[in-house]
Write a protein that holds these residues in place. Structure first.
Motif, PDB file in Angstrom:
ATOM      1  N   TYR A  14       0.829  -1.199   0.000  1.00  0.00           N
ATOM      2  CA  TYR A  14       0.000   0.000   0.000  1.00  0.00           C
ATOM      3  C   TYR A  14       0.867   1.253   0.000  1.00  0.00           C
ATOM      4  O   TYR A  14       1.927   1.278   0.608  1.00  0.00           O
ATOM      5  CB  TYR A  14      -0.953  -0.009   1.201  1.00  0.00           C
ATOM      6  N   THR A  17      -0.863   5.379   4.390  1.00  0.00           N
ATOM      7  CA  THR A  17      -1.409   4.869   5.646  1.00  0.00           C
ATOM      8  C   THR A  17      -1.956   6.029   6.472  1.00  0.00           C
ATOM      9  O   THR A  17      -1.337   7.090   6.561  1.00  0.00           O
ATOM     10  CB  THR A  17      -0.329   4.126   6.461  1.00  0.00           C
ATOM     11  N   PHE A  42     -12.711   3.731   5.686  1.00  0.00           N
ATOM     12  CA  PHE A  42     -12.200   3.808   4.313  1.00  0.00           C
ATOM     13  C   PHE A  42     -12.378   5.231   3.771  1.00  0.00           C
ATOM     14  O   PHE A  42     -11.468   5.784   3.157  1.00  0.00           O
ATOM     15  CB  PHE A  42     -12.930   2.827   3.393  1.00  0.00           C
ATOM     16  N   THR A  45      -9.927   7.723   5.268  1.00  0.00           N
ATOM     17  CA  THR A  45      -8.595   7.492   4.713  1.00  0.00           C
ATOM     18  C   THR A  45      -8.511   7.981   3.272  1.00  0.00           C
ATOM     19  O   THR A  45      -7.508   8.570   2.864  1.00  0.00           O
ATOM     20  CB  THR A  45      -8.240   5.996   4.818  1.00  0.00           C
ATOM     21  N   ARG A  46      -9.563   7.773   2.499  1.00  0.00           N
ATOM     22  CA  ARG A  46      -9.597   8.238   1.109  1.00  0.00           C
ATOM     23  C   ARG A  46      -9.478   9.757   1.043  1.00  0.00           C
ATOM     24  O   ARG A  46      -8.717  10.301   0.243  1.00  0.00           O
ATOM     25  CB  ARG A  46     -10.907   7.759   0.474  1.00  0.00           C
ATOM     26  N   HIS A  89      -4.501   1.250   5.513  1.00  0.00           N
ATOM     27  CA  HIS A  89      -3.578   1.331   4.386  1.00  0.00           C
ATOM     28  C   HIS A  89      -4.414   1.438   3.112  1.00  0.00           C
ATOM     29  O   HIS A  89      -5.434   0.755   2.970  1.00  0.00           O
ATOM     30  CB  HIS A  89      -2.695   0.084   4.329  1.00  0.00           C
ATOM     31  N   LEU A  90      -3.985   2.285   2.186  1.00  0.00           N
ATOM     32  CA  LEU A  90      -4.750   2.532   0.961  1.00  0.00           C
ATOM     33  C   LEU A  90      -3.827   2.451  -0.249  1.00  0.00           C
ATOM     34  O   LEU A  90      -2.697   2.942  -0.209  1.00  0.00           O
ATOM     35  CB  LEU A  90      -5.389   3.922   1.020  1.00  0.00           C
ATOM     36  N   MET A 102     -10.056   1.666  -5.134  1.00  0.00           N
ATOM     37  CA  MET A 102      -9.087   1.802  -4.058  1.00  0.00           C
ATOM     38  C   MET A 102      -9.159   0.552  -3.203  1.00  0.00           C
ATOM     39  O   MET A 102     -10.251   0.070  -2.879  1.00  0.00           O
ATOM     40  CB  MET A 102      -9.362   3.039  -3.225  1.00  0.00           C
ATOM     41  N   TYR A 104      -7.979  -1.364   0.400  1.00  0.00           N
ATOM     42  CA  TYR A 104      -7.725  -0.992   1.786  1.00  0.00           C
ATOM     43  C   TYR A 104      -7.323  -2.214   2.601  1.00  0.00           C
ATOM     44  O   TYR A 104      -7.792  -3.323   2.353  1.00  0.00           O
ATOM     45  CB  TYR A 104      -8.987  -0.412   2.434  1.00  0.00           C
TER      46      TYR A 104
END
Length: 142
Positions: A14, A17, A42, A45-46, A89-90, A102, A104
């Motif tokens: 990834y 983070t 998610f 994080t995005r 983590h992305l 995406m 994750y």
């Protein structure tokens, strides 16, 4: 179904983070994080990822664009609990001219707790009609 990505359980796979502390309100009667909150993790994080790469979500909105979620998928491996500090983590996993995916991974320490994928389109805010992705996003996926 547009989803075509198999998320990895290795944090090394990834690019980004983001850490989040689990709040009590996100837990259910069993004392674990309710399944619906994973999608909110998610999303947070995005949004952090877009800011990190210099294209915050506010920029999309100012350009008259939206990126609706078309599909989402989550695998629950280990429960999350109140006060866990999670690492989300992305990875930008797949980009076409009109959609992006995406991947994750949620970990606590070295343990994988969840994986997931979101599939997004791009629409104009004014009409809600599909449009092409911004060129910078297509270039990131190349």
């Amino acid at each position: 179904m547009r989803l075509s990505v198999e998320p990895s359980t290795s944090p090394a796979d990834y690019d980004f983070t983001h850490q989040i502390r689990v709040r009590f309100v996100e837990t259910d009667a069993m004392g674990i994080v309710h399944h619906s909150n994973y999608l909110a993790y998610f999303e947070e994080t995005r949004v952090a990822f877009l800011a990190h790469v210099g294209h915050p979500f506010t920029e999309w909105r100012e350009a008259g664009l939206e990126s609706p979620v078309l599909e989402s998928f989550v695998t629950y491996r280990q429960p999350l609990r109140f006060d866990d500090v999670i690492s989300v983590h992305l990875a930008l996993a797949d980009v076409t001219r009109a959609t992006f995916q995406m991947a994750y991974l949620i970990t606590v320490g070295d343990t994988a707790h969840s994986t997931g994928v979101t599939v997004h389109g791009c629409i104009t805010a004014a009409t809600g009609r599909p449009t092409r992705l911004p060129p910078w996003l297509v270039a990131m996926g190349s």
